[in-house]
Design a protein around this motif. Structure first.
Motif, mmCIF file in Angstrom:
data_model
loop_
_atom_site.group_PDB
_atom_site.id
_atom_site.type_symbol
_atom_site.label_atom_id
_atom_site.label_comp_id
_atom_site.label_asym_id
_atom_site.label_seq_id
_atom_site.Cartn_x
_atom_site.Cartn_y
_atom_site.Cartn_z
ATOM 1 N N TYR A 275 16.417 13.710 0.849
ATOM 2 C CA TYR A 275 16.189 12.619 0.318
ATOM 3 C C TYR A 275 15.534 12.295 -0.957
ATOM 4 N N LEU A 278 17.450 12.483 -4.070
ATOM 5 C CA LEU A 278 18.281 11.458 -4.398
ATOM 6 C C LEU A 278 17.409 10.388 -5.097
ATOM 7 N N GLU A 298 25.899 11.223 -4.739
ATOM 8 C CA GLU A 298 26.847 10.927 -4.088
ATOM 9 C C GLU A 298 27.298 11.662 -3.128
ATOM 10 N N LEU A 301 24.906 11.920 -0.184
ATOM 11 C CA LEU A 301 24.771 10.840 0.762
ATOM 12 C C LEU A 301 25.946 10.829 1.481
ATOM 13 N N TYR A 306 26.639 8.236 4.739
ATOM 14 C CA TYR A 306 26.724 6.676 4.105
ATOM 15 C C TYR A 306 28.027 6.716 3.684
ATOM 16 N N PRO A 309 28.224 5.774 -1.022
ATOM 17 C CA PRO A 309 27.120 6.198 -1.606
ATOM 18 C C PRO A 309 26.984 5.639 -3.010
ATOM 19 N N LEU A 338 15.170 6.829 4.765
ATOM 20 C CA LEU A 338 16.869 7.156 4.550
ATOM 21 C C LEU A 338 17.068 7.998 5.773
#
Length: 781
Positions: A275, A278, A298, A301, A306, A309, A338
């Motif tokens: 994370y 990100l 993206e 994620l 997710y 994303p 996250l």
């Protein structure tokens, strides 16, 4: 395969392999397979056999297709067919380390070339994220409890955490970037760091920690050449190990401290690894290191669960942009938050809810500091935001509720709630202001009860009692405030009527759920010297205002006060005098009304009037002679009609919590029939609460203890699932959710794994099927 494929063998390791063969020219496939199987089996036997000279090494082919149940050898084509149709995510993760090591190298290379495209596209497969989460959970669950704190390989912060993290990042990013496909853990970590997929400082720290842990693993195994991954706890063994690791001053203590420090570091970096990059990808602060592109962010994620994303990156950017104190704290918090979101049924909802609450509370001095300094609060917030729409909705109405996450979640007593709500209401200038303030207290306590149930600190019976006590306090304060206003507006020095509110249905039975209406009846009594007509008008206006003010839409949840169980239902007067109730019950009362009165509990308003009302209805609901045979037939007829007519169209009768087979209605009607038959002679049965009445029936030998146990367990499970479904969906529901995310969230709240929804449903069906059989025998006869 495995450590052999990755050049990472220990001194005492199994050698994991997969055997591939191909028929030579002119040889039948069947004959080639038979010979290849014999060769492979003989090779494994020679290497693994214990002899006077010792053992070479155990050879394990368990990673082959179908494991130990599958053929020992396969052709490349056979492997392809299996991997294309049947292989699971973990099998492709294992193939990350595949390399040809013996025999026909060209054949081995063809095998590796065949599986490579499937390995590097596995992150696109349906179910990739839950499969990965389930793999890690299974590893942790299979560690014996006595070893959990001393496990060097499989425990939290152990070798497997590092290897698992590196492999997952390789699977996510290796599809588009061939430079991160190294089979060796440290080489893969280096490539991921160089490519910006892992922060440089984090990559270096993880490299050092992994090297330390592998060295410690080797030292443990070299002593007596035993395959073990458990760090010894006795002083002598720790001293020996410590010296072998280069710690000559206080070797046992130093080794323990250094090992625990690496464990904490690995665990912390394991959370950050996915994370932190990100956040750097959306940061607008320049830095010297390579970083993820937005497209790569993206992709990561999406692989972590997710669903949107791109929206998730927008949330991250909004939360962490700039150089403010709150943005700095968010950059510290979010890697851990996250991960908690990603481990939940709905990561997108969790992150979006966190953004909304942070935007509301971000400037307050306590909010981010409390999340940063009190890990339990942050973890609880992440879970409720990504699991419960009901609780998320309460938080969005009043984000200050975050403070409760760090408090005692034990529900307040009825006395404390009533004292607070009444005092708050009577301080307000008008009934409108009073009810607004009381509804705020109700919202706060709804949040406390719901969070307590989510985290297992409040069981379903306690939650029902707490919701009932909260409703009692709400109605008591509202009634007093409205009576005061109505008396003043009509020019009375004091109210011309005494009033009471009688709880009915699940409210009377202390069994409210989060979306339940409050079923009630209003009763009044003319004060001595007052005009009866004026008193009646006053009481009707009060009852109307109580219902209207509590149901008015607003920022706090409405409370629907339903008076349909009163005499004559919706066609009858909203409130009656005590004498009017007496006259109606003496002349017109139907059997269903006597049954409904089993759950009547006069709890709000004038104490004397409440006692007189209870004395009035007791002979009706608890007749001395008990229900007649004709009454029993009528109760059964009504129940059959309810079962037929009230089940919603399209609802599954097996999984409807209230009206389904073996559900709440079945159990409650069974207990109520016993009460109607025997409560006149068995005082312990005279309770509006289902489970105490069931216990009293057992004590009176009216029902077999085993049958009662079956009903009790089914009632608790149906009530738990009904509450949990309401918490998940954010609105009242009596059926199992059909949406996969909602069903996974329900499983999570009930203590199952996210991917274990089938077991949850099967447990419910089995429990209610047993209850239905008991109901068949006792209720239907």
């Amino acid at each position: 395969m495995g450590k052999c494929g990755a050049h990472e063998l220990n001194y005492v390791s199994d050698v994991d392999v997969i055997f591939v063969h191909e028929a030579a020219d002119g040889v039948e496939e069947h004959d080639a397979t038979r010979v290849a199987t014999q060769l492979a089996a003989h090779l494994m036997q020679v290497c693994s056999e214990h002899t006077r000279e010792g053992t070479i090494w155990p050879v394990d082919a368990g990673l082959r297709p179908e494991g130990n149940q599958g053929p020992l050898v396969r052709t490349v084509a056979s492997h392809r067919g299996y991997y294309e149709r049947w292989a699971k995510t973990w099998e492709f993760q294992a193939l990350l380390k595949a390399r040809p090591v013996a025999g026909d190298v060209e054949l081995g290379e063809r095998f590796c070339e065949m599986v490579a495209p499937m390995v590097w596209s596995v992150a696109e497969r349906d179910g990739f994220v839950p499969d990965v989460q389930a793999m890690r959970r299974r590893v942790l669950e299979h560690i014996p409890s006595k070893e959990a704190q001393r496990q060097l390989k499989l425990g939290a912060g152990g070798l497997r955490d590092v290897e698992f993290a590196v492999q997952l990042l390789q699977l996510v990013h290796g599809r588009a970037d061939e430079t991160v496909r190294a089979p060796t853990t440290l080489s893969g970590l280096f490539q991921l760091t160089r490519g910006g997929y892992v922060g440089r400082a984090d990559g270096e720290a993880l490299h050092e920690a992994y090297t330390f842990l592998r060295s410690l693993e080797h030292r443990i195994q070299l002593f007596q050449l035993r395959r073990t991954h458990v760090v010894p706890a006795d002083e002598a063994a720790l001293r020996r190990l410590g010296r072998s690791m280069g710690f000559f001053r206080n070797p046992a203590t130093t080794l323990e401290e250094e090992w625990q420090r690496r464990r904490r570091l690995v665990r912390r970096l394991h959370e950050k690894l996915f994370y932190r990059p990100l956040l750097e990808a959306v940061a607008r602060i320049p830095g010297p290191d390579a970083r993820l592109t937005l497209a790569q962010a993206e992709e990561r994620l999406k692989a972590l669960g997710y669903g949107d994303p791109r929206a998730a990156l927008r949330h991250l950017e909004a939360l962490t942009s700039g150089v403010s104190r709150s943005a700095n704290i968010q950059r510290t918090l979010l890697p851990v938050m996250l991960e908690w979101f990603a481990d939940s049924p709905d990561p997108d909802a969790g992150l979006f809810g966190f953004r909304r609450i942070s935007e509301t509370l971000g400037d307050t001095p306590w909010y981010l500091r409390q999340l940063r300094d009190e890990g339990q609060v942050a973890e609880r917030l992440a879970r409720v935001l990504s699991t419960s729409r009901f609780v998320s909705g309460l938080l969005e109405r009043e984000p200050q509720g975050v403070k409760i996450l760090g408090e005692d979640l034990t529900p307040l007593s009825k006395e404390a709630l009533t004292s607070e709500t009444v005092a708050t209401a009577l301080r307000q200038a008008s009934a409108v202001d009073a009810v607004r303030a009381v509804r705020g207290i109700r919202r706060r306590e709804l949040f406390r009860i719901a969070v307590g149930e989510i985290f297992g600190e409040t069981d379903v019976e306690e939650a029902g009692r707490a919701l009932t006590s909260m409703t009692d306090a709400t109605l008591e304060a509202t009634l007093q405030a409205v009576m005061r206003d109505q008396a003043a507006s009509r020019g009375f020095d004091a109210p011309p009527a005494r009033m009471a509110i009688v709880a009915m249905g699940r409210y009377g039975g202390f069994e409210l759920s989060y979306a339940s209406d409050a079923d009630v009846m209003f009763v009044h009594e003319v004060v001595e010297g007052a005009d009866a007509h004026e008193a009646s008008q006053f009481a009707a206006a009060v009852a109307n205002d109580v219902r209207t003010l509590l149901a008015t839409p607003g920022t706090d949840p409405a409370l629907e006060v339903d008076a349909d169980l009163r005499p004559e239902g919706r066609q009858g007067a909203l409130t009656r005098s005590l004498d009017s109730y007496a006259a109606y019950y003496a002349k017109w009362s139907a059997l269903w009304e006597a049954q409904a009165l089993l759950r009547a509990d006069a709890v709000i308003g004038d104490p004397g009037l409440r006692e007189r009302f209870t004395a009035l209805i007791d002979p009706l609901r608890y007749p001395a002679e008990g229900a007649s045979d004709d009454d029993v037939v009528e109760v059964r007829r009504i129940k059959a009609r309810v079962d037929t007519e009230r089940l919603p169209r399209g609802a599954d009768p097996h999984t409807h919590f209230k009206l389904g087979r073996g559900g709440l209605s079945d159990i409650e009607w069974t207990v109520q029939l016993l009460q109607m038959q025997w409560a006149g002679r068995v005082p312990a049965l005279r309770t509006p609460v289902t489970l105490p009445a069931l216990d009293a029936a057992v004590e009176a030998d009216l029902i077999d203890p085993d049958d009662a146990h079956v009903l009790r367990e089914a009632w608790r499970l149906a009530s738990r699932m009904r509450n949990a479904a309401t918490l998940v969906r954010g609105k009242g529901t009596d059926s199992l959710p059909k949406d996969p995310k909602e069903r996974a969230a329900l499983a999570s709240l009930l203590g199952y794994d996210l991917d274990d929804t089938d077991r949850m449903v099967n447990d419910y069906l089995r429990t209610t099927r047993r209850a239905h059989a008991v109901v068949d025998r006792i209720f239907w006869g």
